[in-house]
Design an enzyme around this catalytic site. Sequence first.
Site, PDB file in Angstrom:
ATOM      1  N   LYS A 233       0.694  -1.147   0.029  1.00  0.00           N
ATOM      2  CA  LYS A 233      -0.056  -0.013  -0.155  1.00  0.00           C
ATOM      3  C   LYS A 233       0.887   1.220  -0.390  1.00  0.00           C
ATOM      4  O   LYS A 233       2.015   1.275   0.284  1.00  0.00           O
ATOM      5  CB  LYS A 233      -0.791  -0.048   1.302  1.00  0.00           C
TER       6      LYS A 233
ATOM      7  N   TYR B 226      16.402  30.306   6.884  1.00  0.00           N
ATOM      8  CA  TYR B 226      15.189  31.126   7.520  1.00  0.00           C
ATOM      9  C   TYR B 226      15.061  31.286   8.973  1.00  0.00           C
ATOM     10  O   TYR B 226      15.506  30.201   9.781  1.00  0.00           O
ATOM     11  CB  TYR B 226      13.899  30.225   7.079  1.00  0.00           C
TER      12      TYR B 226
HETATM   13  C1  LIG Z   1      -0.237  -1.975   6.588  1.00  0.00           C
HETATM   14  C2  LIG Z   1      -1.047  -3.220   7.236  1.00  0.00           C
HETATM   15  C3  LIG Z   1      -0.114  -4.470   7.404  1.00  0.00           C
HETATM   16  C4  LIG Z   1       1.219  -4.314   7.287  1.00  0.00           C
HETATM   17  O1  LIG Z   1       1.786  -3.762   8.376  1.00  0.00           O
HETATM   18  P1  LIG Z   1       3.344  -3.577   8.501  1.00  0.00           P
HETATM   19  O2  LIG Z   1       3.527  -3.222  10.257  1.00  0.00           O
HETATM   20  O3  LIG Z   1       3.988  -2.588   7.997  1.00  0.00           O
HETATM   21  O4  LIG Z   1       3.788  -5.061   8.408  1.00  0.00           O
HETATM   22  C5  LIG Z   1      -0.770  -5.745   7.609  1.00  0.00           C
HETATM   23  N1  LIG Z   1      -2.174  -5.575   7.647  1.00  0.00           N
HETATM   24  C6  LIG Z   1      -3.113  -4.702   7.325  1.00  0.00           C
HETATM   25  C7  LIG Z   1      -4.255  -4.721   7.486  1.00  0.00           C
HETATM   26  C8  LIG Z   1      -2.258  -3.357   7.271  1.00  0.00           C
HETATM   27  O5  LIG Z   1      -3.129  -2.443   6.898  1.00  0.00           O
END
Ligand SMILES: *Cc1c(COP(=O)(O)O)cnc(C)c1O
Length: 360
Positions: free
Chosen positions: A35, A255
Amino acid sequence: MSRTALATIHLGALRRNLARVRERAGKAKVMAVVKADGYGHGLERVARALGDADAFGVAALGDGLRLRATGTTTRIVVLSGPDEAADLAELRRLHLDAVIHHESQLAWLEADRDARPLRVWLKIDTGMHRLGFAPDVARAAHARLHALANIDPDIVLMTHFAASDEFDNTLTVHQVAAFDGATHDLAGARALANSAGVLGWPATRDDWVRVGGLLYGLSVIDGKTGVELGFEPAMTLSTKLIAVNRIARGERVGYAATFECPEDMNVGVAAIGYGDGYPRSAPSGTPVLVNGARAGLIGRVSMDLIAIDLRNQPDARVGDRVVLWGHELPVEEIAAHAGSISYDLTCGMTRRVLFVEDEA
Ligand SMILES: *Cc1c(COP(=O)(O)O)cnc(C)c1O
């Protein structure tokens, strides 16, 4: 082009990290979670490198579309399922698995006359309180899915941990117990563990693990780096010095003039800033590597530029390489300085950053 900040993605590191996850996952199948554009590393290239995964996990249907467009036939799971009834036809057309977590989705499925099969994962909320059916209605939701002729009868049962990165946090124990209570008499594969679950809660590996962070070499444990956990960073962020200036004692840099030179000193200016996704919150003293050696940020991070204290690098010149994070400079360390986490930093690269691939 020479001024462009570069994100080098190490495809070999991704592959080796998947193998390391497999070693730790026991018999469980591995869903590679890709994702947010593969945690900022680039969805298509990550999927190509991780082609051996048993499934890909994406947050949204659009990412599933992008992955299918690469020609992959690997199972793809849309982790939040359909957002509206019209998504169902697209999920079926693209052979995407849908996570079903809400009553509204059940209603869309029950009204759906499409004969093409759909694979679903039933998400149970065991304490995260974000997505999922409460444990006491999980069995009823499962039965309603099972009753539908256009739903594949092999329904995967899943839940998501809220605090599995704390290996002594009893919330995970409670979540596992709630999951077992809700599902013990239901058929179907089980999917509980995320990255931290794989590392710290081996009993939760079950049939599937859903792993994101570790694949990218990102730490999922506070105070530890991905390297310390035995994984390799898959991203190096780098740029160049575009100026080296001699600034007099008492003069101020950047800045709001927040940094005052304590002596006459060389100040390097590197072509990267928050416009590239480097965190604006990184304070003076945040480390960078100049020609492989540590130096500290000084003053505020600007949109296009950062200033670097070169007092211990008298030979640094315009054109020299500056690494913001990568193998020798853990992104976790930068995140700690910036008050953030590694995931947030790698996900934050903007379109101005040039991505290049390193096969090794
Ligand atoms: C993002 C996600 C994962 C993976 O999580 P990590 O901590 O990066 O391994 C697993 N299951 C779901 C439902 C997620 O949203």
